[in-house]
Design a protein around this motif. Structure first.
Motif, PDB file in Angstrom:
ATOM      1  N   THR A  74     -42.881  35.888 -17.378  1.00  0.00           N
ATOM      2  CA  THR A  74     -41.719  36.069 -18.239  1.00  0.00           C
ATOM      3  C   THR A  74     -42.216  36.384 -19.647  1.00  0.00           C
ATOM      4  O   THR A  74     -42.996  35.621 -20.217  1.00  0.00           O
ATOM      5  N   ALA A  75     -41.798  37.498 -20.193  1.00  0.00           N
ATOM      6  CA  ALA A  75     -42.267  37.914 -21.516  1.00  0.00           C
ATOM      7  C   ALA A  75     -41.685  37.005 -22.599  1.00  0.00           C
ATOM      8  O   ALA A  75     -40.703  36.300 -22.374  1.00  0.00           O
ATOM      9  N   ASN A  76     -42.307  37.037 -23.776  1.00  0.00           N
ATOM     10  CA  ASN A  76     -41.854  36.185 -24.879  1.00  0.00           C
ATOM     11  C   ASN A  76     -40.371  36.378 -25.180  1.00  0.00           C
ATOM     12  O   ASN A  76     -39.632  35.423 -25.411  1.00  0.00           O
ATOM     13  N   GLU A  77     -39.953  37.645 -25.192  1.00  0.00           N
ATOM     14  CA  GLU A  77     -38.555  37.933 -25.534  1.00  0.00           C
ATOM     15  C   GLU A  77     -37.620  37.360 -24.461  1.00  0.00           C
ATOM     16  O   GLU A  77     -36.546  36.843 -24.765  1.00  0.00           O
ATOM     17  N   ASP A  78     -38.029  37.485 -23.190  1.00  0.00           N
ATOM     18  CA  ASP A  78     -37.218  36.928 -22.103  1.00  0.00           C
ATOM     19  C   ASP A  78     -37.141  35.405 -22.222  1.00  0.00           C
ATOM     20  O   ASP A  78     -36.098  34.798 -21.989  1.00  0.00           O
ATOM     21  N   CYS A  79     -38.292  34.780 -22.553  1.00  0.00           N
ATOM     22  CA  CYS A  79     -38.312  33.324 -22.717  1.00  0.00           C
ATOM     23  C   CYS A  79     -37.353  32.899 -23.833  1.00  0.00           C
ATOM     24  O   CYS A  79     -36.632  31.912 -23.701  1.00  0.00           O
ATOM     25  N   TYR A  80     -37.357  33.646 -24.916  1.00  0.00           N
ATOM     26  CA  TYR A  80     -36.474  33.328 -26.044  1.00  0.00           C
ATOM     27  C   TYR A  80     -35.013  33.344 -25.578  1.00  0.00           C
ATOM     28  O   TYR A  80     -34.246  32.416 -25.842  1.00  0.00           O
ATOM     29  N   LEU A  81     -34.636  34.399 -24.853  1.00  0.00           N
ATOM     30  CA  LEU A  81     -33.253  34.511 -24.387  1.00  0.00           C
ATOM     31  C   LEU A  81     -32.923  33.427 -23.370  1.00  0.00           C
ATOM     32  O   LEU A  81     -31.817  32.868 -23.372  1.00  0.00           O
ATOM     33  N   LEU A  82     -33.895  33.107 -22.491  1.00  0.00           N
ATOM     34  CA  LEU A  82     -33.670  32.070 -21.490  1.00  0.00           C
ATOM     35  C   LEU A  82     -33.386  30.727 -22.171  1.00  0.00           C
ATOM     36  O   LEU A  82     -32.436  30.018 -21.814  1.00  0.00           O
ATOM     37  N   VAL A  83     -34.213  30.393 -23.160  1.00  0.00           N
ATOM     38  CA  VAL A  83     -34.023  29.113 -23.859  1.00  0.00           C
ATOM     39  C   VAL A  83     -32.658  29.077 -24.545  1.00  0.00           C
ATOM     40  O   VAL A  83     -31.921  28.090 -24.454  1.00  0.00           O
ATOM     41  N   LYS A  84     -32.301  30.151 -25.227  1.00  0.00           N
ATOM     42  CA  LYS A  84     -30.999  30.195 -25.900  1.00  0.00           C
ATOM     43  C   LYS A  84     -29.866  30.013 -24.886  1.00  0.00           C
ATOM     44  O   LYS A  84     -28.899  29.281 -25.132  1.00  0.00           O
ATOM     45  N   ALA A  85     -29.979  30.702 -23.744  1.00  0.00           N
ATOM     46  CA  ALA A  85     -28.896  30.654 -22.756  1.00  0.00           C
ATOM     47  C   ALA A  85     -28.752  29.257 -22.162  1.00  0.00           C
ATOM     48  O   ALA A  85     -27.649  28.712 -22.096  1.00  0.00           O
ATOM     49  N   VAL A  86     -29.861  28.659 -21.722  1.00  0.00           N
ATOM     50  CA  VAL A  86     -29.732  27.365 -21.049  1.00  0.00           C
ATOM     51  C   VAL A  86     -29.438  26.240 -22.036  1.00  0.00           C
ATOM     52  O   VAL A  86     -28.733  25.287 -21.702  1.00  0.00           O
ATOM     53  N   ARG A  87     -29.948  26.340 -23.255  1.00  0.00           N
ATOM     54  CA  ARG A  87     -29.589  25.322 -24.261  1.00  0.00           C
ATOM     55  C   ARG A  87     -28.091  25.356 -24.547  1.00  0.00           C
ATOM     56  O   ARG A  87     -27.467  24.337 -24.770  1.00  0.00           O
ATOM     57  N   SER A  88     -27.517  26.559 -24.547  1.00  0.00           N
ATOM     58  CA  SER A  88     -26.076  26.660 -24.815  1.00  0.00           C
ATOM     59  C   SER A  88     -25.262  26.006 -23.701  1.00  0.00           C
ATOM     60  O   SER A  88     -24.114  25.626 -23.905  1.00  0.00           O
ATOM     61  N   LEU A  89     -25.873  25.885 -22.512  1.00  0.00           N
ATOM     62  CA  LEU A  89     -25.188  25.212 -21.406  1.00  0.00           C
ATOM     63  C   LEU A  89     -25.386  23.691 -21.471  1.00  0.00           C
ATOM     64  O   LEU A  89     -24.774  22.957 -20.710  1.00  0.00           O
ATOM     65  N   GLY A  90     -26.287  23.246 -22.326  1.00  0.00           N
ATOM     66  CA  GLY A  90     -26.572  21.821 -22.414  1.00  0.00           C
ATOM     67  C   GLY A  90     -27.760  21.388 -21.570  1.00  0.00           C
ATOM     68  O   GLY A  90     -27.976  20.195 -21.353  1.00  0.00           O
ATOM     69  N   VAL A  91     -28.550  22.345 -21.105  1.00  0.00           N
ATOM     70  CA  VAL A  91     -29.725  22.006 -20.282  1.00  0.00           C
ATOM     71  C   VAL A  91     -30.803  21.380 -21.170  1.00  0.00           C
ATOM     72  O   VAL A  91     -31.134  21.919 -22.233  1.00  0.00           O
ATOM     73  N   ILE A  92     -31.325  20.245 -20.728  1.00  0.00           N
ATOM     74  CA  ILE A  92     -32.403  19.604 -21.501  1.00  0.00           C
ATOM     75  C   ILE A  92     -33.719  19.554 -20.720  1.00  0.00           C
ATOM     76  O   ILE A  92     -34.768  19.295 -21.292  1.00  0.00           O
ATOM     77  N   TYR A  93     -33.651  19.834 -19.407  1.00  0.00           N
ATOM     78  CA  TYR A  93     -34.884  19.854 -18.612  1.00  0.00           C
ATOM     79  C   TYR A  93     -35.384  21.297 -18.579  1.00  0.00           C
ATOM     80  O   TYR A  93     -34.948  22.114 -17.779  1.00  0.00           O
TER      81      TYR A  93
END
Ligand code: SF4
Length: 192
Positions: free
Chosen positions: A166-185
């Protein structure tokens, strides 16, 4: 004339080879090099495998015109990168396989609970399933307040794991998306 670090290394390698054997082999070396990367475009990238983040250059063949498919023909370390100065470890040096391997999985696959086989899904169907299940899991496990009454707004039923490809940019978007859902794991393969 500005000489990049990479350009300087190329010149130095050619001069050293010529000095060592007593005649100028630079034209021969240049023609061999030409065969491998002829007509390619250099695309700078970052090795996705580990947290070192080595710079690499992908040589891409193809005009990018409509109905054509660009193809990676060669990958090498980026001599201008302050991280790796042109070197790549064996894993990074084989990163081209991520793009060209015939074994690469190109479609989503699904293995049903209890099943011993994978079935191929098309992208629309896979995205629909993922969206539906994320919504169901989040609704079912969302925690607004902890045992002490403090607002936490977290989703205990979903975890996210980034992959080494997963590229850096993809990781950035993944973190933003799952954090917005309330994911902490949330973790990444390269850190484990
Ligand atoms: S080339 Fe090797 S050390 Fe560098 S980022 Fe890739 S895997 Fe890590």
């Amino acid at each position: 004339m500005e000489v990049t670090r990479r350009g300087f290394m190329k010149l130095a390698a050619g001069a050293a080879a010529a000095t060592a054997v007593g005649f100028d082999v630079t034209p021969a070396q240049a023609s061999i090099r030409e065969l491998k990367i002829a007509r390619t475009t250099e695309v700078r990238s970052i090795c996705p495998y580990c947290a070192v983040g080595c710079g690499m250059i992908a040589h891409v063949l193809g005009s990018g015109a409509r109905n054509t498919m660009a193809r990676v023909t060669h990958i090498e370390g980026d001599a201008d990168s302050p991280i790796n100065a042109g070197t790549l470890c064996p894993k990074g040096a084989s990163a081209m396989q991520l793009a060209v391997s015939r074994d690469r999985v190109a479609n989503p696959r699904y293995r049903a609970p209890g099943s011993d086989r994978w079935e191929e899904l098309d992208w629309d169907e896979a995205m629909d399933r993922i969206a539906r299940r994320v919504k169901e899991s989040r609704d079912r496990t969302f925690v607004e307040r902890n045992a002490r009454g403090q607002v936490v707004n977290r989703t205990d039923g979903i975890a996210a794991l980034g992959s080494a490809t997963t590229a850096n940019e993809d990781c950035y978007l993944l973190v933003k998306a799952v954090r917005s859902l309330g994911v902490i794991y949330l973790d990444h393969q390269a850190r484990i």
